[in-house]
Design a protein around this motif. Structure first.
Motif, mmCIF file in Angstrom:
data_model
loop_
_atom_site.group_PDB
_atom_site.id
_atom_site.type_symbol
_atom_site.label_atom_id
_atom_site.label_comp_id
_atom_site.label_asym_id
_atom_site.label_seq_id
_atom_site.Cartn_x
_atom_site.Cartn_y
_atom_site.Cartn_z
ATOM 1 N N VAL B 204 0.836 -1.200 0.000
ATOM 2 C CA VAL B 204 0.000 0.000 0.000
ATOM 3 C C VAL B 204 0.875 1.256 0.000
ATOM 4 N N ARG B 205 1.936 1.223 0.812
ATOM 5 C CA ARG B 205 2.831 2.394 0.836
ATOM 6 C C ARG B 205 3.458 2.641 -0.528
ATOM 7 N N MET B 207 2.213 1.711 -3.433
ATOM 8 C CA MET B 207 1.131 2.178 -4.317
ATOM 9 C C MET B 207 0.955 3.693 -4.173
ATOM 10 N N ASN B 214 -6.677 8.145 -4.884
ATOM 11 C CA ASN B 214 -7.289 7.609 -3.675
ATOM 12 C C ASN B 214 -8.622 6.944 -4.031
ATOM 13 N N CYS B 215 -8.722 5.641 -3.752
ATOM 14 C CA CYS B 215 -9.935 4.880 -4.103
ATOM 15 C C CYS B 215 -11.159 5.440 -3.389
ATOM 16 N N ASN B 217 -14.243 3.849 -4.159
ATOM 17 C CA ASN B 217 -15.205 2.759 -4.381
ATOM 18 C C ASN B 217 -16.210 3.030 -5.502
ATOM 19 N N ILE B 231 -14.326 -6.223 -6.905
ATOM 20 C CA ILE B 231 -13.914 -5.215 -5.921
ATOM 21 C C ILE B 231 -13.964 -5.782 -4.503
ATOM 22 N N ASP B 232 -14.429 -7.026 -4.345
ATOM 23 C CA ASP B 232 -14.314 -7.685 -3.036
ATOM 24 C C ASP B 232 -12.847 -7.740 -2.609
ATOM 25 N N ILE B 234 -10.755 -5.434 -2.925
ATOM 26 C CA ILE B 234 -10.407 -4.158 -2.274
ATOM 27 C C ILE B 234 -10.835 -4.201 -0.812
ATOM 28 N N ALA B 235 -12.027 -4.770 -0.550
ATOM 29 C CA ALA B 235 -12.462 -4.912 0.842
ATOM 30 C C ALA B 235 -11.493 -5.816 1.601
ATOM 31 N N MET B 237 -8.315 -6.185 0.988
ATOM 32 C CA MET B 237 -7.094 -5.403 1.262
ATOM 33 C C MET B 237 -7.298 -4.525 2.499
ATOM 34 N N LYS B 238 -8.461 -3.876 2.573
ATOM 35 C CA LYS B 238 -8.750 -3.004 3.731
ATOM 36 C C LYS B 238 -8.768 -3.821 5.020
ATOM 37 N N ARG B 239 -9.393 -5.006 4.936
ATOM 38 C CA ARG B 239 -9.498 -5.882 6.100
ATOM 39 C C ARG B 239 -8.112 -6.350 6.535
ATOM 40 N N TYR B 241 -5.332 -4.826 6.013
ATOM 41 C CA TYR B 241 -4.626 -3.665 6.542
ATOM 42 C C TYR B 241 -5.069 -3.405 7.982
ATOM 43 N N ALA B 242 -6.392 -3.417 8.209
ATOM 44 C CA ALA B 242 -6.916 -3.155 9.558
ATOM 45 C C ALA B 242 -6.422 -4.233 10.523
#
Ligand code: HEM
Ligand code: FES
Lengths: 221, 251
Positions: B204-205, B207, B214-215, B217, B231-232, B234-235, B237-239, B241-242
Motif C-alpha cells: 500500500v505504501r 502504491m 485515492n480509491c 469505491n 472489488i471484493d 479491495i475490501a 485489502m482493507k481488512r 490492513y486493519a
C-alpha cells in the motif's frame, strides 16, 4: 498516513455523520406537528443538557472537520494522479456500476459544507430570545425556534434552497453509506449488493424526511 | 470491408506535449482484432515513410497484459471481460470514428504514442508480493492442504494480468484493484502467512508512493478489468490492513 488509513477515517467519520443525520431527522419529525409545542419542547430539552450539549456540539464539529479535511485531501491526491485527462471518458457499467453520486462525492460534499454553514448560521446562531423569539416552557422563558423556522419557510426561496440541499444529501449518502463499509473492509461478496440497496433506501428515506419539512411548513402554516 | 476514422494520440517521447492525429483507414474486415487493425494502419504509414503508431502487445491472446488502449473513452473498449488484443472489429460499424488514447495516470507516464511505462506495478509487487518458501527437498504434493473455496478465491485474484485497465478506467486513477488482487491472492494461502501484515503495509505504501489516486469505491475498475477481478478484493485489502494494524505487525 496511507490512502487506506485515510479511508478508514473517512468511513468512520462518515458513518458517525450518518448517525447524526438520522438522530437530527428523528428530532425534527416534531416539526410535522401542527402546533409549535412538540418542537420547542424538544429544543428546550436538548438545551437543558447545558454543558453536555456543548461537548456534543464540539464533538460534532470535530467529526465534520475531520471528514471534510480528509475528503478534500483524498480528492486532491486523485486530481494530481491524473494530470492529463481523457478526451473521451465513458462509464463501462458492470456489476456494481458507477453513477452520478459515486463520481461526484467531492461536489455533493462541498455543497453540503456550504449548506451546513448556512444552516447553522441561520438557526443555531439566528435571532433568539433577545430578538423577541420567546415562548414559555415550564414557567421559564425559552427560545421560540419554531417561529423562526416557520417564518423562514414561508419564503419559497428558502424552501427551494433546503429542498435542493437535501437532494445533495441524498446523492452523497446513496454512495457514501455502502462505500464506508467497503472502505472499512466490512463487505463480502454477498453483502455488497445488499448494502448498496440499503444505502440507497436509507439515503432516499433521509432525503424525503428532511425535504418535506420546509414544504409542509410552507403549505400548512 | 469497413472504413473507419481514427483519432489517435501521437506523442514523440515523454517530454513532447502530444496531439491527436486523424487517419482514415479502409480495408478493415470484421474478423480483424483491434491490434491487427492498427497493424494495417502502421503498414500504410511505413509505406508512406511516416512513423508508425507505437503500441504495446505481446501474446495477443489476452494473457500477458501488455496491450491496453482507451478506446472511445473505455479501457480495452466497450466489450466486457476483453483485452484490446481480443477486441474484434465486428463490434464497430463502417464509418465510425474511434478515439484511441493511452492509459492516463501520473504513475503511468507516456513513453511514446500509446505506450506507457507500467513499471510502477512491478515496484508494487516487488515491495511485498512474495512469499518465503522453505528450501530443501521438494515438498510432498498434498502436504499443504488448501480447501477448494480458498484455492478458488486465490485463483480468482491471481487471474490479474497487470494490464493497468483498472487505473486507466478509475476516475481517481487509483491502483487499488491491482494492489488488492495481489494482496488477496497471497493473504488467503498458507504460504503467504509469514509476511501477511508486512506485505499489505509495504504494497500500500508503494502504491501511494507511485502517485496513484485515492480509491472512493466507484467501481469502474471492475467493469474495465478483462479478468473481471471483483472489488471484493479491495475490501479484503482493507481488512488485511486493519488486521495488521490491530495485530501491531511490523511495517
Ligand atoms: C451530513 C453530512 C455528511 C455525511 C452524513 C457524510 C457521509 C459520508 C460517507 C458515509 C462517506 C463515505 C466514506 C467512505 O467511502 O469511506 C462520505 C464520503 C465523502 N464525503 Fe461526506 N458526508 C457529509 C458531509 C460532507 C461534507 C460537508 C464534505 C465536504 C466537503 C464531504 C466530503 C466527502 C467526500 C469528498 C467523500 C468521498 C471521499 C472518499 O470516499 O474518500 N462530506 N461522506
Ligand atoms: S497482447 Fe497480451 S493481453 Fe493483449
Amino acid at each position: 498516513m496511507t490512502t487506506v488509513a485515510k479511508k478508514f477515517i473517512m468511513a468512520l467519520s462518515g458513518l458517525a455523520l450518518v448517525g447524526f443525520v438520522i438522530t437530527h431527522l428523528l428530532g425534527n419529525l416534531t416539526l410535522y406537528s401542527h402546533t409549535d409545542e412538540p418542537f420547542n419542547a424538544y429544543a428546550f430539552k436538548l438545551h437543558s443538557f447545558g454543558s453536555l450539549l456543548l461537548v456534543a456540539e464540539v464533538g460534532l464539529v470535530a467529526i465534520f472537520l475531520t471528514h471534510i479535511v480528509y475528503g478534500l485531501t483524498a480528492k486532491k491526491t486523485s486530481l494530481s494522479a491524473r494530470p492529463k485527462g481523457y478526451r473521451v471518458w465513458r462509464s463501462k457499467g458492470g456489476e456494481t456500476p458507477s453513477n452520478i453520486s459515486s463520481r461526484n462525492m467531492a461536489i455533493s460534499g462541498s455543497i453540503l459544507l456550504a449548506f451546513v454553514l448556512l444552516h447553522v448560521w441561520q438557526f443555531r446562531f439566528g435571532p433568539a430570545i433577545e430578538a423577541g423569539y420567546v415562548t414559555t416552557m415550564h414557567g421559564e422563558q425559552a427560545r421560540d425556534l419554531h417561529r423562526l423556522i416557520v417564518e423562514t419557510f414561508k419564503n419559497p426561496a428558502w424552501v427551494a434552497v433546503y429542498v435542493a440541499a437535501m437532494l445533495f444529501l441524498g446523492l452523497h449518502l446513496r454512495h457514501g453509506f455502502w462505500s464506508a463499509f467497503q472502505s472499512a473492509g466490512l463487505t463480502r461478496h454477498n453483502t455488497t449488493v445488499k448494502l448498496r440497496i440499503f444505502g440507497g433506501l436509507l439515503a432516499a428515506a433521509l432525503t424525503v424526511g428532511f425535504l418535506f419539512i420546509p414544504v409542509y411548513i410552507y403549505f400548512a402554516f | 470491408m469497413m472504413t473507419l476514422n481514427l483519432e489517435i494520440w501521437r506523442q514523440k517521447n515523454s517530454q513532447d506535449s502530444g496531439r491527436f492525429a486523424t487517419y482514415q483507414l479502409s480495408g478493415i474486415t470484421p474478423d480483424m482484432s483491434f491490434l491487427e487493425m492498427l497493424d494495417l494502419l502502421n503498414e500504410q504509414l511505413i509505406k508512406k515513410g511516416e512513423a508508425p503508431v507505437e503500441f504495446d502487445s505481446d501474446c495477443r491472446e489476452g494473457i500477458c497484459g501488455s496491450c491496453g488502449l482507451v478506446i472511445n473513452g473505455q479501457a480495452h473498449g466497450k466489450e466486457m471481460a476483453t483485452t484490446t488484443c481480443e477486441l474484434y472489429m465486428r463490434h464497430f460499424q463502417d464509418g465510425d470514428t474511434i478515439v484511441i488514447e493511452p492509459w492516463r495516470a501520473k504513475a503511468f507516464p507516456v513513453l511514446r504514442d500509446l505506450c506507457v511505462d507500467r513499471t510502477a506495478f512491478d515496484r508494487i509487487i516487488a515491495a511485498g508480493g512474495y512469499t518465503s518458501a522453505k528450501s530443501g527437498p521438494h515438498p510432498d504434493g498434498n502436504a499443504i492442504l488448501i480447501s477448494k473455496p480458498v484455492a478458488d478465491s486465490a485463483m480468482e485474484s491471481a487471474t490479474c494480468i497487470g494490464c493497468g485497465a483498472c487505473v486507466a478506467a478509475c476516475p481517481n486513477a487509483s491502483a487499488s484493484l491491482f494492489t488488492a488482487a495481489k494482496i488477496s491472492q497471497l493473504a488467503v494461502l498458507p504460504q503467504g502467512q509469514v509476511e501477511r501484515g508486512r506485505r499489505v503495509f509495504r504494497m500500500v505504501r508503494q502504491m501511494d508512493a507511485e502517485g496513484f489516486g485515492n480509491c472512493t469505491n466507484i467501481g469502474e475498475c471492475r467493469a474495465a478489468c478483462p479478468k473481471e477481478i471483483s472489488i471484493d478484493n479491495i475490501a479484503t485489502m482493507k481488512r488485511e490492513y486493519a488486521a495488521a494494524l490491530l495485530r501491531g505487525d511490523e511495517s
